[in-house]
Design a protein around this motif. Structure first.
Motif, PDB file in Angstrom:
ATOM      1  N   ALA A 112      -0.175   3.849   9.186  1.00  0.00           N
ATOM      2  CA  ALA A 112       0.700   4.832   8.515  1.00  0.00           C
ATOM      3  C   ALA A 112      -0.152   5.614   7.519  1.00  0.00           C
ATOM      4  CB  ALA A 112       1.836   4.115   7.787  1.00  0.00           C
ATOM      5  N   MET A 113      -0.331   6.907   7.763  1.00  0.00           N
ATOM      6  CA  MET A 113      -1.163   7.727   6.883  1.00  0.00           C
ATOM      7  C   MET A 113      -0.267   8.454   5.877  1.00  0.00           C
ATOM      8  SD  MET A 113      -4.213   7.123   7.977  1.00  0.00           S
ATOM      9  CE  MET A 113      -5.195   8.342   7.117  1.00  0.00           C
ATOM     10  N   LYS A 114      -0.558   8.242   4.604  1.00  0.00           N
ATOM     11  CA  LYS A 114       0.212   8.907   3.544  1.00  0.00           C
ATOM     12  C   LYS A 114      -0.217  10.377   3.485  1.00  0.00           C
ATOM     13  CE  LYS A 114       0.734   7.648  -1.164  1.00  0.00           C
ATOM     14  NZ  LYS A 114       0.542   6.593  -2.151  1.00  0.00           N
ATOM     15  N   VAL A 115       0.747  11.281   3.346  1.00  0.00           N
ATOM     16  CA  VAL A 115       0.359  12.691   3.234  1.00  0.00           C
ATOM     17  C   VAL A 115       0.661  13.213   1.838  1.00  0.00           C
ATOM     18  CG1 VAL A 115       0.502  13.349   5.671  1.00  0.00           C
ATOM     19  CG2 VAL A 115       2.539  13.502   4.278  1.00  0.00           C
ATOM     20  N   ASP A 116      -0.083  14.243   1.448  1.00  0.00           N
ATOM     21  CA  ASP A 116       0.113  14.891   0.150  1.00  0.00           C
ATOM     22  C   ASP A 116       1.581  15.299   0.047  1.00  0.00           C
ATOM     23  OD1 ASP A 116       0.280  16.858  -1.881  1.00  0.00           O
ATOM     24  OD2 ASP A 116      -1.867  17.265  -1.666  1.00  0.00           O
ATOM     25  N   THR A 147       0.828  -1.210   0.000  1.00  0.00           N
ATOM     26  CA  THR A 147       0.000   0.000   0.000  1.00  0.00           C
ATOM     27  C   THR A 147       0.863   1.262   0.000  1.00  0.00           C
ATOM     28  OG1 THR A 147      -0.157  -0.375   2.362  1.00  0.00           O
ATOM     29  CG2 THR A 147      -2.097  -0.933   1.051  1.00  0.00           C
ATOM     30  N   LEU A 148       2.132   1.127   0.369  1.00  0.00           N
ATOM     31  CA  LEU A 148       3.041   2.275   0.405  1.00  0.00           C
ATOM     32  C   LEU A 148       4.233   1.979  -0.495  1.00  0.00           C
ATOM     33  CD1 LEU A 148       3.033   2.839   4.263  1.00  0.00           C
ATOM     34  CD2 LEU A 148       2.101   4.435   2.582  1.00  0.00           C
ATOM     35  N   ARG A 149       4.928   3.072  -0.884  1.00  0.00           N
ATOM     36  CA  ARG A 149       6.133   2.890  -1.709  1.00  0.00           C
ATOM     37  C   ARG A 149       7.305   3.580  -1.039  1.00  0.00           C
ATOM     38  NH1 ARG A 149       4.811   5.034  -7.127  1.00  0.00           N
ATOM     39  NH2 ARG A 149       2.630   4.536  -7.324  1.00  0.00           N
ATOM     40  N   PRO A 150       8.528   3.118  -1.319  1.00  0.00           N
ATOM     41  CA  PRO A 150       9.682   3.818  -0.753  1.00  0.00           C
ATOM     42  C   PRO A 150       9.623   5.290  -1.179  1.00  0.00           C
ATOM     43  CG  PRO A 150      10.384   1.775  -1.789  1.00  0.00           C
ATOM     44  CD  PRO A 150       8.938   1.961  -2.143  1.00  0.00           C
ATOM     45  N   GLY A 151       9.914   6.190  -0.251  1.00  0.00           N
ATOM     46  CA  GLY A 151       9.903   7.618  -0.566  1.00  0.00           C
ATOM     47  C   GLY A 151       8.606   8.309  -0.188  1.00  0.00           C
ATOM     48  N   ASP A 152       7.510   7.530   0.031  1.00  0.00           N
ATOM     49  CA  ASP A 152       6.239   8.162   0.435  1.00  0.00           C
ATOM     50  C   ASP A 152       6.414   8.904   1.757  1.00  0.00           C
ATOM     51  OD1 ASP A 152       4.755   7.283  -1.709  1.00  0.00           O
ATOM     52  OD2 ASP A 152       3.837   5.590  -0.640  1.00  0.00           O
ATOM     53  N   LEU A 153       5.742  10.062   1.874  1.00  0.00           N
ATOM     54  CA  LEU A 153       5.718  10.767   3.161  1.00  0.00           C
ATOM     55  C   LEU A 153       4.564  10.208   3.982  1.00  0.00           C
ATOM     56  CD1 LEU A 153       6.318  14.549   2.308  1.00  0.00           C
ATOM     57  CD2 LEU A 153       7.963  12.782   2.941  1.00  0.00           C
ATOM     58  N   VAL A 154       4.871   9.837   5.218  1.00  0.00           N
ATOM     59  CA  VAL A 154       3.828   9.255   6.072  1.00  0.00           C
ATOM     60  C   VAL A 154       3.862   9.869   7.470  1.00  0.00           C
ATOM     61  CG1 VAL A 154       3.582   6.988   4.953  1.00  0.00           C
ATOM     62  CG2 VAL A 154       5.362   7.327   6.683  1.00  0.00           C
ATOM     63  N   TYR A 195      -8.259  11.014   7.914  1.00  0.00           N
ATOM     64  CA  TYR A 195      -8.553  11.218   6.495  1.00  0.00           C
ATOM     65  C   TYR A 195      -8.998  12.670   6.275  1.00  0.00           C
ATOM     66  CZ  TYR A 195     -11.041  11.131   2.105  1.00  0.00           C
ATOM     67  OH  TYR A 195     -11.479  11.445   0.844  1.00  0.00           O
ATOM     68  N   ARG A 196      -9.950  13.118   7.086  1.00  0.00           N
ATOM     69  CA  ARG A 196     -10.480  14.481   6.905  1.00  0.00           C
ATOM     70  C   ARG A 196      -9.388  15.538   7.120  1.00  0.00           C
ATOM     71  NH1 ARG A 196     -16.302  13.651   9.515  1.00  0.00           N
ATOM     72  NH2 ARG A 196     -17.313  13.055   7.571  1.00  0.00           N
ATOM     73  N   ALA A 197      -8.548  15.317   8.102  1.00  0.00           N
ATOM     74  CA  ALA A 197      -7.474  16.279   8.382  1.00  0.00           C
ATOM     75  C   ALA A 197      -6.502  16.337   7.203  1.00  0.00           C
ATOM     76  CB  ALA A 197      -6.742  15.885   9.658  1.00  0.00           C
ATOM     77  N   GLY A 198      -6.218  15.196   6.605  1.00  0.00           N
ATOM     78  CA  GLY A 198      -5.324  15.150   5.444  1.00  0.00           C
ATOM     79  C   GLY A 198      -5.903  15.967   4.295  1.00  0.00           C
ATOM     80  N   GLU A 199      -7.226  15.829   4.087  1.00  0.00           N
ATOM     81  CA  GLU A 199      -7.892  16.600   3.028  1.00  0.00           C
ATOM     82  C   GLU A 199      -7.820  18.093   3.329  1.00  0.00           C
ATOM     83  OE1 GLU A 199     -10.198  15.054   0.323  1.00  0.00           O
ATOM     84  OE2 GLU A 199      -8.491  13.752   0.755  1.00  0.00           O
ATOM     85  N   ALA A 200      -8.062  18.447   4.587  1.00  0.00           N
ATOM     86  CA  ALA A 200      -8.083  19.864   4.981  1.00  0.00           C
ATOM     87  C   ALA A 200      -6.701  20.496   4.789  1.00  0.00           C
ATOM     88  CB  ALA A 200      -8.540  20.001   6.434  1.00  0.00           C
ATOM     89  N   LEU A 201      -5.674  19.787   5.206  1.00  0.00           N
ATOM     90  CA  LEU A 201      -4.313  20.335   5.067  1.00  0.00           C
ATOM     91  C   LEU A 201      -3.932  20.476   3.591  1.00  0.00           C
ATOM     92  CD1 LEU A 201      -1.696  18.842   7.551  1.00  0.00           C
ATOM     93  CD2 LEU A 201      -2.792  21.095   7.570  1.00  0.00           C
TER      94      LEU A 201
END
Ligand code: BGC
Length: 349
Positions: A136-140, A78-85, A302-308
């Motif tokens: 682990a939550m992926k961030v934009d 579900t994640l890749r190397p380099g993803d920001l989490v 999830y909602r906080a990620g969208e808001a940011l």
């Protein structure tokens, strides 16, 4: 590897030390730390007033406001190397209580939940950390270092959900919001209120400096007096100070049918001889609700990620007022007058 650890309930024991690399039982995703935010809870833990070490351990790795880069995503793709989490803080209690059983660990009923960097599980203030993929939550990626603001944003995303849930007990058309306290939680609460299209007012003690400027830059009104002196009765008050007198004023200032949401964790703060029954009578006669709100579950993350992701980057960047190296962590734990969010930076974003 280097980590910032503390012996909970013993003031002045925080130190930067070498600890073993994180082990596989801590999670299949291996992450390189970028930054960890400091909040009042960390200061309380370092001051020996809060916090629990993992079972069988004396010391706790501090830090719950994380941001890191995936080194090894492990077997689940579900994640890749380099993803920001960013790592979710709380884990459900093992019983589990009905709330934890349905994934609402933020509403845990028996208090047996655990929290990274706070309660019985190591935090994120180490050069590398491991995490279970589902936490682990992926961030934009365009947020970069600002992803470190995700955890405090989850706390206000939950607070807003609570306010809305309470509001919908009756016809609900809120227009005005007062946020008490212009620290990171208060400013992020104001940001979310802005995104909800409300008229925002923010109150704090200071009369000048970055806080009033940030409030104005958001298109909100800044006040430096008491909640009872803002000149109107707010439909919603988000209380972010935890200060007794501010809480008492908030209960008096809120409009009929209004909601006061408490997010600050203070202590003591006796306010004279508060006439509790008189205050309760006001709450009854005006149909007020006072709701406490802590932590956040995946829905709020999830909602906080969208808001940011939607927020203005230059405004968010001004919230991160100071960055310090791990060796300077002690200075991060000391509040300076113009501090908003101080972060300990382990590597470049
Ligand atoms: C954290 C929450 C946590 C709470 C109580 C706060 O600082 O942001 O995740 O639930 O402290 O431990």
């Amino acid at each position: 590897m280097k980590a910032i650890t503390v012996e909970p309930r013993k003031p002045g024991t925080a130190r930067l030390e070498d600890i073993p690399e994180p082990g596989a039982p801590e999670g299949s995703v291996l992450v390189e730390a970028i930054a960890v935010g400091i909040c009042g809870t960390d200061v309380e833990i370092a001051d020996g007033k809060y916090g629990w070490a993992p079972e069988g351990a004396k010391r706790l790795v501090l830090g719950h406001e994380s941001l890191g880069r995936v080194i090894d995503p492990g077997p689940r793709k579900t994640l890749r190397p380099g993803d920001l989490v960013v790592g979710i803080v709380r884990r459900p209690d093992p019983v589990p209580c009905p709330s934890c059983a349905v994934g609402e660990w933020d509403m845990c009923r028996n208090g047996k939940y655990t929290e990274r960097g706070i309660k019985e599980i190591h935090g994120f203030m180490s050069e590398r950390w491991r995490i279970e993929p589902e936490y682990a939550m992926k961030v934009d990626p365009s947020l970069g270092l600002l992803g470190v603001l995700l955890e405090p944003t989850t706390v206000v995303a939950k607070a807003w959900e609570q306010v809305a849930a309470v509001g919908h007990r009756a016809f609900w058309e809120p227009r005005t919001v007062l946020v008490t306290g212009a620290g990171p939680i208060g400013l992020l609460a104001a940001l979310l209120a802005k995104q909800h299209g409300l008229e925002i007012h923010v109150l704090d003690r200071v009369e000048s400096g970055p806080k009033p400027e940030l409030v104005k830059a958001l298109g909100a009104t800044y006040h430096s007096g008491a909640a009872t002196d803002v000149g109107f009765q707010p439909d919603v008050i988000i209380e972010c100070t935890g200060v007794g007198a501010v809480i008492a004023d908030s209960l008096r200032a809120v409009s009929a049918g209004g909601v006061v949401c408490l997010t600050g964790v203070g202590s003591g703060g006796r306010v004279g001889t508060l006439p509790i029954a008189d205050m309760a009578a006001e709450v009854v006669l005006r149909n007020n609700v006072v709701v406490g709100s802590v932590n956040a579950n995946k829905r709020h993350w999830y909602r906080a990620g969208e808001a940011l992701a939607r927020a203005d980057r230059s405004w968010l960047a001004r919230l991160v007022s100071r960055r310090v190296r791990p060796e300077e962590f002690a200075s991060a734990l000391k509040r300076e007058p113009d501090d908003i969010k101080v972060v300990v930076q382990f590597s470049e974003a």
